[in-house]
Write an enzyme that holds these catalytic residues in place. Structure first.
Site, PDB file in Angstrom:
ATOM      1  N   LYS A 104      56.313  56.419  33.453  1.00 56.32           N
ATOM      2  CA  LYS A 104      57.085  57.646  33.227  1.00 56.32           C
ATOM      3  C   LYS A 104      58.360  57.624  34.057  1.00 56.32           C
ATOM      4  O   LYS A 104      58.369  57.081  35.154  1.00 56.32           O
ATOM      5  CB  LYS A 104      56.276  58.873  33.663  1.00 56.32           C
ATOM      6  CG  LYS A 104      55.016  59.126  32.909  1.00 56.32           C
ATOM      7  CD  LYS A 104      54.282  60.311  33.536  1.00 56.32           C
ATOM      8  CE  LYS A 104      52.913  60.496  32.969  1.00 56.32           C
ATOM      9  NZ  LYS A 104      52.820  61.525  31.992  1.00 56.32           N
ATOM     10  N   ARG A 178      42.746  60.677  27.059  1.00 59.74           N
ATOM     11  CA  ARG A 178      41.847  60.432  25.927  1.00 59.74           C
ATOM     12  C   ARG A 178      40.918  59.262  26.209  1.00 59.74           C
ATOM     13  O   ARG A 178      39.742  59.275  25.836  1.00 59.74           O
ATOM     14  CB  ARG A 178      42.648  60.164  24.650  1.00 59.74           C
ATOM     15  CG  ARG A 178      43.246  61.454  24.100  1.00 59.74           C
ATOM     16  CD  ARG A 178      44.285  61.160  23.074  1.00 59.74           C
ATOM     17  NE  ARG A 178      45.563  61.203  23.806  1.00 59.74           N
ATOM     18  CZ  ARG A 178      46.729  61.019  23.257  1.00 59.74           C
ATOM     19  NH1 ARG A 178      46.827  60.743  21.984  1.00 59.74           N
ATOM     20  NH2 ARG A 178      47.829  61.101  23.971  1.00 59.74           N
TER      21      ARG A 178
END
Length: 187
Positions: A104, A178
């Site tokens: 990021k 996830r």
């Protein structure tokens, strides 16, 4: 009062900087809360998760600089009941999320110590239910790890197998929630 105490717990956990709340210190805090609230807790560490073939969770954890990741299973049972849980709370406890190999940018990484808020809400909800002395059994499952960048981190296009046998092709390593929750939900 139960709601306020739970809210303050979630607020306190998410406010901790990543050098203070890591997988090991989070586990210790959960162990203390379990003792204080008469919960039973077991912590499935990385070796135990390997035996359970929890490849999705372990793929995320493999980039961590040290051991300590795992899945916490906390149980509330009113009285001496051994009944199956009526309610299961599952929370994402990504202590810090760099995005993995899909790193990021700075502004997106600034507050990634909040990526464990789902687990903070789950354990805080368990605390509120305990304070309210609900008459049913509750289980709380927390996926606790980091999503870090290292030479051992999982990569785009890796194929991993979750504990239920489902194979997952990693496209973006910032989908760590996830991945970690896939095995947690199976358990």
């Amino acid at each position: 009062l139960a709601e306020a105490e739970a809210t303050n717990l979630a607020r306190w956990l998410t406010a901790q900087p990543p050098n203070r709340l890591n997988a090991r210190t989070y586990r210790k805090a959960l162990e203390q809360m379990s003792t204080d609230n008469d919960w039973s807790m077991r912590f499935l560490n990385e070796k135990q998760l390997q035996r359970l073939k929890a490849g999705a969770f372990l793929a995320v954890a493999q980039g961590n600089p040290g051991a300590g990741a795992g899945i916490a299973h906390i149980r509330y049972r009113p009285g001496k009941t051994r009944e199956c849980p009526t309610l299961a709370l599952v929370g994402k406890g990504i202590i810090f999320d760099t995005g993995g190999t899909n790193l990021k940018p700075f502004k997106a990484m600034l507050d990634m110590h909040h990526d464990m808020a789902g687990s903070a809400v789950a354990v805080s909800t368990l605390l509120a239910l305990t304070r309210l002395q609900v008459p049913f059994a509750v289980d709380c499952w927390l996926a606790i790890t980091e999503n870090r960048l290292s030479g051992g981190a999982y990569k785009s296009r890796d194929i991993v197998t979750a504990s239920n046998g489902t194979t997952i092709e990693v496209i973006h390593t910032d989908a760590e929630g996830r991945m970690a929750l896939a095995d947690t939900l199976v358990l």
